[in-house]
Scaffold this motif. Structure first.
Motif, PDB file in Angstrom:
ATOM      1  N   LEU A  65      19.558 100.377   0.643  1.00 53.26           N
ATOM      2  CA  LEU A  65      18.370 101.111   0.212  1.00 53.26           C
ATOM      3  C   LEU A  65      18.504 101.549  -1.245  1.00 53.26           C
ATOM      4  N   ALA A  66      19.689 102.048  -1.614  1.00 52.78           N
ATOM      5  CA  ALA A  66      19.899 102.470  -2.998  1.00 52.78           C
ATOM      6  C   ALA A  66      19.774 101.289  -3.954  1.00 52.78           C
ATOM      7  N   ARG A  67      20.308 100.130  -3.578  1.00 51.66           N
ATOM      8  CA  ARG A  67      20.188  98.944  -4.434  1.00 51.66           C
ATOM      9  C   ARG A  67      18.737  98.479  -4.549  1.00 51.66           C
ATOM     10  N   SER A  68      18.010  98.556  -3.436  1.00 53.30           N
ATOM     11  CA  SER A  68      16.617  98.109  -3.478  1.00 53.30           C
ATOM     12  C   SER A  68      15.750  99.001  -4.350  1.00 53.30           C
ATOM     13  N   LEU A  69      16.152 100.250  -4.531  1.00 49.25           N
ATOM     14  CA  LEU A  69      15.409 101.179  -5.379  1.00 49.25           C
ATOM     15  C   LEU A  69      15.899 101.166  -6.823  1.00 49.25           C
ATOM     16  N   ASN A  70      16.817 100.224  -7.142  1.00 53.19           N
ATOM     17  CA  ASN A  70      17.375 100.102  -8.487  1.00 53.19           C
ATOM     18  C   ASN A  70      18.015 101.409  -8.966  1.00 53.19           C
ATOM     19  N   ALA A  71      18.703 102.084  -8.046  1.00 52.96           N
ATOM     20  CA  ALA A  71      19.369 103.330  -8.409  1.00 52.96           C
ATOM     21  C   ALA A  71      20.591 103.041  -9.266  1.00 52.96           C
ATOM     22  N   SER A  72      20.827 103.909 -10.241  1.00 51.94           N
ATOM     23  CA  SER A  72      22.037 103.784 -11.056  1.00 51.94           C
ATOM     24  C   SER A  72      23.262 104.170 -10.235  1.00 51.94           C
TER      25      SER A  72
END
Length: 281
Positions: free
Chosen positions: A178-185
Motif C-alpha cells: 500500500l505504501a509503495r502504491s501511494l508513492n510514499a517516500s
C-alpha cells in the motif's frame, strides 16, 4: 402516544442484552482483580504451610510469612526509602536501555550489512554473565549509580534490540505494498507504516526487559550499591536477620509487578488498535 414512545426508546428485548453486557463487563473486571488476589492468597497459604505447619524448610532459607510481615512493619521506613532508590535505578536504566535498544534496532533493520556485522557482537555481549562484570564495573566506574545503571542496561537492552529488529523487518506485505502504491517516500513509509506496525513487537521486548531491569538494579546494588533493596539484603543477611532480607525480596517482587503492569497500561493506551484487531482467548 407516551407508551409507544417509551417502547420505541426502550423495547423489552434491549434490556436483557444490556444486562448481559453489563454482567460480562462486571465479571471481567472482577476476574482481573480477583484472580491475582486469589493467586497471592494461595501462594501465602502454601508458604505458611511449608514453613510454619510442616516446617519443611529451614527458617534461614525461607522464614515464615508472619516473620517477614513483622520485619516489614518494623523496618518499613528504611525499606520504603530503599524501594524508592531501587525503583529509580530500575526506571532510569530501563529508559536508557529503551532509547539505546530502539536506536540500535533501527540501525540493524535499516541495513543488512550492518546487521550481519554487529549481530554476533551483540549476541556475545548478551551471553556474558553480567554478574561477572560487576567487580569490573566497580573498578572502572566506582561506587554509586553509574555501575548500577550500567548493569541494568547490560541486562535488558538486548531483548529491546531484538524485538525492534524483528518488528521492523516483518512489516505486513499488504501494508508495504500500500505504501509503495501511494508513492510514499522512505520516511513516510517508515513513519506511517513500518514503525507503527513494529510497535506491538517492540512492546513485547519492553515487557521482557522490564523484569530484567529490576534484576539488574538489584545485582548492581549487590556489587556497588550504597542504598536500595539489594544493598539492604546484603546488610541484613550479614547480621543474620533473614526475615528482613526476605521482606526486601518481597518488595522487589511487588515493585517489579507494579512496573510491569504500568508498562502494560502504557501499551494499551498507546496501541488501542491492537486489542481491536487481534483475537483473545
Amino acid at each position: 402516544m407516551t407508551e409507544l414512545r417509551a417502547q420505541a426508546v426502550d423495547p423489552p428485548t434491549i434490556r436483557p442484552t444490556l444486562v448481559r453486557a453489563a454482567s460480562r463487563r462486571l465479571g471481567a473486571g472482577s476476574a482481573t482483580v480477583g484472580l491475582p488476589l486469589l493467586g497471592v492468597v494461595v501462594a501465602l497459604t502454601v508458604w505458611w504451610l511449608v514453613t510454619s505447619v510442616f516446617q519443611l524448610i529451614h527458617p534461614a532459607s525461607l522464614p515464615p510469612p508472619q516473620d517477614v510481615f513483622r520485619s516489614l512493619t518494623e523496618y518499613w521506613p528504611l525499606l520504603l526509602r530503599s524501594t524508592g532508590a531501587t525503583t529509580l535505578s530500575t526506571v532510569v536504566g530501563f529508559l536508557l536501555s529503551t532509547v539505546a535498544g530502539v536506536l540500535i534496532g533501527l540501525a540493524l533493520a535499516a541495513s543488512r550489512r550492518v546487521e550481519r556485522m554487529f549481530s554476533p557482537l551483540l549476541v556475545a555481549i548478551n551471553a556474558v554473565p553480567k554478574i561477572a562484570l560487576g567487580p569490573l564495573l566497580v573498578v572502572s566506574l566506582g561506587w554509586g549509580q553509574k555501575p548500577i545503571l550500567t548493569m541494568v542496561f547490560l541486562l535488558c537492552f538486548f531483548p529491546i534490540v531484538l524485538s525492534t529488529v524483528t518488528g521492523l523487518t516483518t512489516t505486513p506485505a499488504d501494508l508495504a505494498e500500500l505504501a509503495r502504491s501511494l508513492n510514499a517516500s522512505w520516511w513516510q513509509a517508515f513513519r506511517k507504516v513500518r514503525f507503527p506496525a513494529a510497535l506491538p513487537q517492540i512492546f513485547v521486548g519492553l515487557k521482557v526487559a522490564m523484569p530484567l531491569a529490576a534484576i539488574g538494579a538489584v545485582i548492581g546494588e549487590f556489587q556497588a550499591g550504597e542504598a536500595g533493596l539489594g544493598y539492604q539484603i546484603l546488610q541484613f543477611n550479614g547480621v543474620g536477620d533473614y526475615p528482613t532480607s526476605w521482606a526486601a525480596i518481597v518488595l522487589i517482587a511487588a515493585m517489579s509487578i507494579g512496573l510491569y503492569f504500568a508498562l502494560v497500561l502504557v501499551e494499551r493506551l498507546a496501541l488501542p488498535w491492537v486489542r481491536a484487531t487481534t483475537s483473545s482467548r
